[in-house]
Enzyme design. Sequence first.
Site, PDB file in Angstrom:
ATOM      1  N   TYR A 196     -13.801   2.462   1.304  1.00 49.31           N
ATOM      2  CA  TYR A 196     -12.837   3.548   1.494  1.00 49.31           C
ATOM      3  C   TYR A 196     -13.359   4.895   0.999  1.00 49.31           C
ATOM      4  CZ  TYR A 196      -8.974   0.657   3.119  1.00 49.31           C
ATOM      5  OH  TYR A 196      -8.169  -0.159   3.866  1.00 49.31           O
ATOM      6  N   ASN A 210       0.824  -1.207   0.000  1.00 47.47           N
ATOM      7  CA  ASN A 210       0.000   0.000   0.000  1.00 47.47           C
ATOM      8  C   ASN A 210       0.861   1.261   0.000  1.00 47.47           C
ATOM      9  OD1 ASN A 210      -2.787  -0.520  -0.142  1.00 47.47           O
ATOM     10  ND2 ASN A 210      -2.770  -1.386   1.919  1.00 47.47           N
ATOM     11  N   HIS A 248      -9.060   1.592  -3.920  1.00 47.63           N
ATOM     12  CA  HIS A 248      -9.703   2.223  -2.759  1.00 47.63           C
ATOM     13  C   HIS A 248     -10.588   3.405  -3.171  1.00 47.63           C
ATOM     14  CE1 HIS A 248      -6.735   0.579   0.511  1.00 47.63           C
ATOM     15  NE2 HIS A 248      -7.378  -0.355  -0.148  1.00 47.63           N
ATOM     16  N   ASP A 303      -7.096  -6.619  -1.835  1.00 46.43           N
ATOM     17  CA  ASP A 303      -8.135  -7.554  -1.410  1.00 46.43           C
ATOM     18  C   ASP A 303      -9.416  -6.874  -0.919  1.00 46.43           C
ATOM     19  OD1 ASP A 303      -7.316  -6.497   0.983  1.00 46.43           O
ATOM     20  OD2 ASP A 303      -6.537  -8.366   1.805  1.00 46.43           O
ATOM     21  N   ARG A 314      -5.999   4.660  14.180  1.00 44.99           N
ATOM     22  CA  ARG A 314      -6.185   3.318  13.628  1.00 44.99           C
ATOM     23  C   ARG A 314      -4.880   2.521  13.702  1.00 44.99           C
ATOM     24  NH1 ARG A 314      -8.773  -0.989  13.566  1.00 44.99           N
ATOM     25  NH2 ARG A 314      -8.485  -2.286  11.731  1.00 44.99           N
TER      26      ARG A 314
END
Length: 441
Positions: free
Chosen positions: A264, A148, A201, A172, A284
Amino acid sequence: MKKQRLVVAGSGSTYTMGMMMSLIEEKDRFPLKEIVFYDIDEQRQERNAKATEILLKERYPELESFSYTTDKAKAFEGADFVFVQIRTGGLAMREQDEQIALRHGVVGQETCGPGGMAYGIRSIKDMIQLVKDIRKYSGDAWILNYTNPAAIVAVALEREFPNDQKLLNICDMPIAIMISYAKLLEVNVWELVPEYFGLNHFGWFTKIYDKEGNDHTERLKNLIIETGFTPEDTEIANDVSWQKTFEQARKMLIDFPEFLPNTYLQYYLYPNQMVEKEDPDHTRARQVIDGRQKRVHDTCDKIIEEGTAENADLHVDIHGVFMVRAAESLAYNLAERFIVIVKNNGIIPNLPKEAMVEVPSLLTSQGPKPFAVGEIPLFYKGLIEGQLAYEQLVVDSYFEKSRQKLIQALTLNRTVVNVDKAKAVVDDMLEANKGYWPEFK
């Protein structure tokens, strides 16, 4: 059926054990002769490797060889497949990315907004070098990249390696969403046939069929609106943050009912709400550090201490299964359908040809064969073009070492927009990423 030599690059990842369980689950469909772990973090890799060695002896005895190394030549020589899941800077830098953004009142998230920009620039250098290293020792290996932020990484790798036909960027998240669709429809997720378009995303499902051709789209929309929407994949099902994210997907569908949204998109459509619900002292990233990372490390330590994986809480997750099944289709020319990232080249005619789009494709031994999407409606085209320009400017900024293009990128990004905030965030990110980012003009 040829047995493959598989290398896992970034094997210190907290997702590695789930991937090993997926390889065990799929061993009849994707048989391996050898698994090699490669990571630059020797200590982090060793914990996963020692636990994996025990696991494979018990559940994959037919595997001929398992090893782990920090030596590029030992890892990549003769590889058939390389699964890449690196994280430059680790979770510590992710936490810092999120805190900096929230300090300025904008979305603090791993792949979206300023966090995605910071992580993306850190990833580009290491990903380019890693691909060069792999190609030095294995010119014909399939490289399946999970690193990412996949959108930014895909743009950078396409610029650096435009002729590499065996380098594929995948994510995924669409299949993780489809698991929840399958639960609502009471079918197996692999029986669903999606139509989808967007960037990584940043996309939408336009139709959900089954393999018999039945259209479940409108029924699915009604079920989500009437009964709610929850994560179902084992890795995220009990995660409160993911539960809230899937709840927000219901709101997005109510507000924009034409297509089913990628989760997202919440960060781009409701950025102020996303900022309000976040705690800079418990981002997060911190939740992952105290949650999944601790759980995986404790599990590995328990396996090593007991000398068996028999009592370990290990399970197959979609992160691993998706990667493995994609590899199966490429290795054995199965031409199965997956949503992956490819160069547009007219797939969506009213978007630029050079855009790296995420669309359904048949994965064959000659590579992905994407399905044509056709022109997309103006609202979605406008959203995508703004996001695409942001991603391309971030990559431009890396290659040109341009602070100005970083500011332009964040000014375009829907999570920021404000020029003064963009400048302030960029300056803080430049300071925080010294040693990871290049020297910007």
